[in-house]
Design a protein around this motif. Structure first.
Motif, PDB file in Angstrom:
ATOM      1  N   GLU A  26       6.541 -11.197   3.955  1.00 29.00           N
ATOM      2  CA  GLU A  26       5.555 -10.174   4.312  1.00 29.00           C
ATOM      3  C   GLU A  26       5.234  -9.272   3.134  1.00 29.00           C
ATOM      4  O   GLU A  26       4.064  -8.927   2.896  1.00 29.00           O
ATOM      5  CB  GLU A  26       6.084  -9.345   5.486  1.00 29.00           C
ATOM      6  N   LEU A  27       6.248  -8.897   2.370  1.00 31.06           N
ATOM      7  CA  LEU A  27       6.012  -8.027   1.216  1.00 31.06           C
ATOM      8  C   LEU A  27       5.115  -8.706   0.192  1.00 31.06           C
ATOM      9  O   LEU A  27       4.252  -8.060  -0.423  1.00 31.06           O
ATOM     10  CB  LEU A  27       7.346  -7.634   0.573  1.00 31.06           C
ATOM     11  N   ASN A  28       5.308 -10.005   0.013  1.00 31.62           N
ATOM     12  CA  ASN A  28       4.470 -10.710  -0.949  1.00 31.62           C
ATOM     13  C   ASN A  28       3.049 -10.891  -0.435  1.00 31.62           C
ATOM     14  O   ASN A  28       2.102 -10.910  -1.225  1.00 31.62           O
ATOM     15  CB  ASN A  28       5.104 -12.050  -1.303  1.00 31.62           C
ATOM     16  N   ILE A  29       2.886 -10.995   0.857  1.00 29.98           N
ATOM     17  CA  ILE A  29       1.534 -11.004   1.423  1.00 29.98           C
ATOM     18  C   ILE A  29       0.834  -9.691   1.098  1.00 29.98           C
ATOM     19  O   ILE A  29      -0.298  -9.666   0.597  1.00 29.98           O
ATOM     20  CB  ILE A  29       1.587 -11.237   2.946  1.00 29.98           C
ATOM     21  N   ILE A  30       1.523  -8.572   1.362  1.00 31.84           N
ATOM     22  CA  ILE A  30       0.931  -7.258   1.116  1.00 31.84           C
ATOM     23  C   ILE A  30       0.656  -7.047  -0.360  1.00 31.84           C
ATOM     24  O   ILE A  30      -0.402  -6.516  -0.749  1.00 31.84           O
ATOM     25  CB  ILE A  30       1.846  -6.145   1.659  1.00 31.84           C
ATOM     26  N   THR A  31       1.590  -7.442  -1.220  1.00 38.48           N
ATOM     27  CA  THR A  31       1.399  -7.288  -2.663  1.00 38.48           C
ATOM     28  C   THR A  31       0.070  -7.880  -3.103  1.00 38.48           C
ATOM     29  O   THR A  31      -0.640  -7.304  -3.939  1.00 38.48           O
ATOM     30  CB  THR A  31       2.557  -7.967  -3.422  1.00 38.48           C
ATOM     31  N   ASN A  32      -0.281  -9.019  -2.539  1.00 40.67           N
ATOM     32  CA  ASN A  32      -1.508  -9.696  -2.956  1.00 40.67           C
ATOM     33  C   ASN A  32      -2.732  -9.234  -2.181  1.00 40.67           C
ATOM     34  O   ASN A  32      -3.847  -9.278  -2.715  1.00 40.67           O
ATOM     35  CB  ASN A  32      -1.297 -11.206  -2.856  1.00 40.67           C
ATOM     36  N   VAL A  33      -2.548  -8.748  -0.954  1.00 36.84           N
ATOM     37  CA  VAL A  33      -3.652  -8.123  -0.231  1.00 36.84           C
ATOM     38  C   VAL A  33      -4.140  -6.889  -0.980  1.00 36.84           C
ATOM     39  O   VAL A  33      -5.348  -6.609  -1.046  1.00 36.84           O
ATOM     40  CB  VAL A  33      -3.204  -7.747   1.201  1.00 36.84           C
ATOM     41  N   LEU A  34      -3.228  -6.152  -1.582  1.00 34.86           N
ATOM     42  CA  LEU A  34      -3.587  -4.896  -2.245  1.00 34.86           C
ATOM     43  C   LEU A  34      -4.477  -5.102  -3.466  1.00 34.86           C
ATOM     44  O   LEU A  34      -5.089  -4.137  -3.950  1.00 34.86           O
ATOM     45  CB  LEU A  34      -2.314  -4.141  -2.645  1.00 34.86           C
TER      46      LEU A  34
END
Length: 734
Positions: free
Chosen positions: A345-353
């Motif tokens: 999940e953190l890596n999803i958010i990192t790239n969404v940002l």
């Protein structure tokens, strides 16, 4: 999803003190190795080789300065330059690691210590946390600075409100001076020696947090420094979970506090052209919590930040090594490593940002353009001299501010902190607001001319609601409102006098609070004779305050209205950011219908209807807005059109044109980069008639067919794999 290879925009980055390791190679645009001295040049070299824009971060108020303190640097000991309390107790981070008094000598030392970093080729330096504690001000170095600045003998800061205010103002000045000297000197060094335009940024807590925690920092003073290029808003669970009062209840309100913290930080760059990165932390400095607690609060701060659409640059993680390789709770006999689902999940958010720079922004609900005034001086009066508020100050309670903000925010008004000091810096600074709430019970105006600008704003149609009972002991400090021929007992009297108001109308409400509404030109001034501290501690007073705001809005020329609700929903391009509030006007759920990918879940599920209960949040991607068949930037100056497009993933995804030649039926090819040991997943959308029949991963010369999991109704599918920071090629055949 942003699939551009371009890193020069520096949309996302992180700081790290450890040497590079594939397990926390997040593949952001820039990296900030931390510190200086031995070993730093080697660490910088490796991060640069890994493809990052090369920044550096180091502390400006505490660190490994033993050579300076013990006299090895210039032959003179500087042990008297540490911050001290009144009992001669040093304020330290560890043995021989004091918080420093920012003297000229210390500034010169920092310049020399950072020159090797400039020599190593960094393009930007971040000088973090210029902090001077409120309880400090008793060291010999500070006494010398007092005598030089005020041209009078030093006075103990705890001796009176006036002494405390003057000491705090001096503390802010000293760090402003130091930052200007260090940044200017090193910029000149980089330019003359390498013809390089070195940039400087200041990572700093918010004005709300520093006021709450009784710390003094330059904050808006930095706007006046040409040598500073921007900031990182250091807001995370540790700052935002600080308990505060609302309706008389003291508890953590992470989302609401973070919303106000991020809100005030954007005021440091609004209208300046400087850059602001919003920081998020998947855990926090306190290692005693569970992963569930960290995750809950992380998403609170994340959603709060995304509701401020004027900022689209982010520091995605401080210290990723402690996140991806740490075990918590640390004091538990069996601490746990990060759950794989949370890591994904953190890596999803990192790239969404990397994809938050969106032009199409729509806010649902109340948007009354309402601001809550706050000034740097809020930090200057955090020592209590009222016995009835002693406990509040000692426990970091900043209820004077929260008492005005929370009753509105909790009922659906997206209140924004407004920097009072900027009113005299920028013409038309207040034009974006229709309503302003302010009080001088927790801050003071540094100059009287701000009242002229505020009065003109009211005459032009603004609504000003002033709340105060005149009991703050800091009203009596030596300042402009009581030093001229005409003296005022507190600065609000000068503010009210500056208005060309009518005789006023008393607002009759079921409360003991006294409020008078005045017509001022085309606008309104409402004066509420009550303490904002008491509004925070009393639910009845909070309700009365809300009613006064509603009454003033309705009485305005535009007859503004406010429909209380318990949610915020922002459409930011294809992204939908939502928050449902507890302790609000009701406990109804917030329902969002559409065709979405849930970006806060590790498996990127499809949602047709999202139901948020009070105290829940969401971050969604609207599948109907996938840019299929549209030109999308893929590299510097290059665009391409796609019939298969990545919506989101737990990795950095970029278009890989070189892989398109591997087969006649290839429709699309991408490169996926992510930290080792973190499970990767990407959800793709495909245009009608372009459903892929085969997906192959490529690492070097090795190829492997990947299974695709289709969701036919949404025309999307996922592929899963194990991340690799060196990249995995993903090829689709149709």
């Amino acid at each position: 999803m942003n699939i551009s290879k371009k890193k020069s925009d520096e949309l996302t980055g992180f700081q790290e003190s450890a040497a590079w390791d594939p397990t926390f190679d997040l593949r952001t645009d820039y990296a900030m190795p931390y510190g200086f001295g031995e070993g730093i040049t080697d660490r910088l070299k490796v991060w640069k080789e890994k493809g990052y824009q090369l920044h550096l971060m180091t502390g400006i108020s505490w660190g490994g300065y033993q050579d300076y303190l013990l006299g090895k640097y210039d032959g003179r000991e500087h042990l008297d330059e540490g911050q001290k309390e009144c009992n001669d107790h040093e304020i330290v981070h560890g043995h021989l690691i004091p918080y420093m008094v920012p003297t000229i000598d210390f500034s010169n030392y920092m310049v020399e210590k950072l020159k090797p970093v400039v020599d190593a080729g960094v393009i930007a330096i971040h000088l973090e946390e210029p902090e001077f504690w409120m309880r400090a001000g008793y060291s010999e170095a500070f006494k010398r600075e007092w005598e030089l600045y005020y041209k009078e003998d030093w006075i103990a800061p705890n001796s009176s409100p006036d002494a405390q205010f003057r000491a705090s103002k001096l503390k802010a000045f000293l760090y402003t001076r130091m930052l200007d000297r260090v940044c200017s000197a090193l910029k000149a060094y980089a330019k003359t020696r390498y013809n390089r335009n070195l940039r400087f940024y200041v990572p700093t807590h918010s004005l709300v947090n520093y006021s709450n925690w009784s710390i003094i920092s330059p904050e808006s003073n930095l706007i006046d420094l040409a040598s500073v290029d921007g900031y990182i808003a250091q807001i995370w669970t540790g700052t935002s979970r600080t308990a505060n009062y609302y309706n008389g209840v003291l508890k953590e309100r992470t989302f609401e506090t973070a919303f106000l913290e991020y809100g005030v930080m954007q005021e440091l760059t609004r209208g300046t052209g400087r850059r602001m990165w919003f920081l998020h932390d998947p855990i926090e400095d306190n290692p005693g919590y569970t992963w569930e607690n960290y995750r809950y609060n992380y998403y609170k701060t994340l959603i709060a930040s995304l509701l401020h659409d004027s900022v689209h640059h982010y520091e995605v993680c401080p210290w990723p090594n402690r996140v991806y390789n740490g075990k918590y709770p640390r004091n538990d006999p069996d601490p746990k490593p990060i759950p794989q689902t949370y890591a994904t999940e953190l890596n999803i958010i990192t790239n969404v940002l990397r994809d938050m720079d969106q032009e199409d922004v729509v806010f649902e609900g109340n948007d009354a353009n309402i601001g809550i005034m706050i000034a740097d001086s809020a930090m200057y009066q955090r020592m209590d001299f009222n016995n009835d508020r002693k406990d509040a100050f000692e426990h970091g309670d900043f209820s004077g501010f929260f008492g005005l903000a929370f009753p509105l925010l909790k009922h659906g008004l997206p209140v924004r902190p407004v920097q009072l000091d900027n009113v005299r810096r920028f013409t038309s600074y207040l034009d974006d607001y229709k309503i302003l709430v302010m009080s001088y019970e927790y801050m003071k105006p540094e100059y009287p001319d701000v009242h002229n600008a505020i009065a003109q704003w009211v005459r032009d149609g603004g609504i000003l609601i002033y709340v105060g009972d005149g009991k703050d002991p800091y009203h009596g400090i030596r300042h402009w409102w009581n030093q001229g021929k005409k003296k005022y007992s507190d600065p609000s009297q000068h503010l009210i006098e500056s208005m060309d108001k009518d005789s006023g109308k008393r607002i009759t409400l079921e409360s003991e609070a006294e409020a008078i509404l005045y017509k001022v030109g085309s606008g309104i001034l409402t004066v509420v004779n009550d303490s904002p501290w008491d509004i925070a501690k009393d639910a009845g007073k909070a309700e009365t305050y809300r009613n006064i705001v509603k009454y003033s809005m309705k009485a305005s020329k535009e007859k503004l209205s406010w429909k209380p609700c318990n949610s915020f929903v922002l459409h930011r391009g294809p992204y939908v950011i939502g928050a449902c509030l507890d302790e609000s006007v009701n406990d109804k759920n917030t329902v969002i219908k559409g065709n979405f990918v849930d970006l806060l879940e590790y498996n990127l599920p499809i949602r047709k209807k999202v139901v948020l209960k009070p105290d829940e949040n969401c971050l969604l991607y609207d599948i109907d807005k996938v840019p299929l068949g549209k030109a999308v930037e893929v590299d510097e100056g290059k665009k391409a059109k796609f019939n298969i497009f990545p919506i989101a993933g737990a990795c950095r995804v970029s278009f890989e044109e070189d892989l398109m030649g591997d087969g006649e039926n290839i429709e699309a090819a991408f490169k996926a980069e992510g930290p080792l040991n973190v499970h990767g997943i990407i959800r793709f959308a495909y245009a009608e008639g372009f459903k892929p029949t085969k997906c192959v991963s490529v690492i070097g010369k090795k190829k492997k067919e990947l299974k695709m999991k289709f969701h036919e109704e949404s025309r999307t599918f996922t592929v899963e794999f194990e991340n690799n920071p060196d990249g995995i090629g993903i090829i689709f055949e149709v």
